[in-house]
Design an enzyme around this catalytic site. Sequence first.
Site, short mmCIF file in Angstrom:
data_model
loop_
_atom_site.label_atom_id
_atom_site.label_comp_id
_atom_site.label_asym_id
_atom_site.label_seq_id
_atom_site.Cartn_x
_atom_site.Cartn_y
_atom_site.Cartn_z
N ARG A 39 2.26 24.18 -4.92
CA ARG A 39 3.61 24.29 -4.36
C ARG A 39 3.69 23.93 -2.87
O ARG A 39 4.70 23.34 -2.45
CB ARG A 39 4.13 25.71 -4.61
N MET A 65 15.11 24.65 -2.77
CA MET A 65 14.01 24.72 -3.74
C MET A 65 14.02 26.13 -4.31
O MET A 65 13.88 27.10 -3.58
CB MET A 65 12.71 24.42 -3.01
N SER A 66 14.26 26.26 -5.60
CA SER A 66 14.42 27.57 -6.22
C SER A 66 13.16 28.42 -6.08
O SER A 66 12.04 27.91 -5.99
CB SER A 66 14.77 27.43 -7.70
N GLN A 67 13.35 29.74 -6.10
CA GLN A 67 12.21 30.64 -6.04
C GLN A 67 11.35 30.45 -7.28
O GLN A 67 11.84 30.16 -8.37
CB GLN A 67 12.66 32.09 -5.90
N PHE A 208 23.24 28.52 -7.44
CA PHE A 208 22.75 27.16 -7.23
C PHE A 208 23.74 26.35 -6.41
O PHE A 208 24.94 26.66 -6.36
CB PHE A 208 22.53 26.45 -8.58
#
Length: 219
Positions: A39, A65-67, A208
Amino acid sequence: MSTGESEGEQAERMAFILGLRQRGIRDVGVLRAMELVPRPLFVDPALRRHAYDDVALPIACGQTMSQPSLVAAMTEALSLTADHSVLEVGTGSGYHAAVLSHLAARVVTVDRYRSLVAEAQARFEVLGLRNVTAYVGDGTLGMPARAPFDRILVTAAAPDIPFALIDQLKFGGVIVMPLGAPEEIQTLVRYVKEQSGRTRTELMKVRFVPLIPGAAATL
């Protein structure tokens, strides 16, 4: 593949996977895929100390950037197998597509921002990912030249699923997408396209960025 990880970084990644399990992620394939993708490679250098934290991180072009736990949950909801073809709408950093590439035969990812696509494709090449390709385009239109798809993942919110995406989905296929207004809390849904109709299951509340039609004129 050489990612230049130290022993400490490898240990950090193992702790990251343990954290995902503790947050309810059970699919061994999903956990393994997220273990394989470094990541930090996808995170802004100034934020890399937070790469394995379970938080959303900003990226270029005003995107996020999503968790990791949400990436894992959305991937689990797709129910992927090794022969699937996947369309991802919203490439972003490329992290989620890289995870998907370890679970599916082919991943096509599209984003409206040229710079994001170029950076993501460069990361895929660094990692030697040969089954994922990034395109610049209007995600609301899908990718008809590469359709049909077994699975479609949308990482931006809209009031409803664009018809073009449903049209490009195979019967028996699955779409996972956040639905709702961009300024409100949205609902992540799992849509299954069937010969006799469709089923839609609400999974969780999420937040989002909006799904915007068209390719960006700049950036």
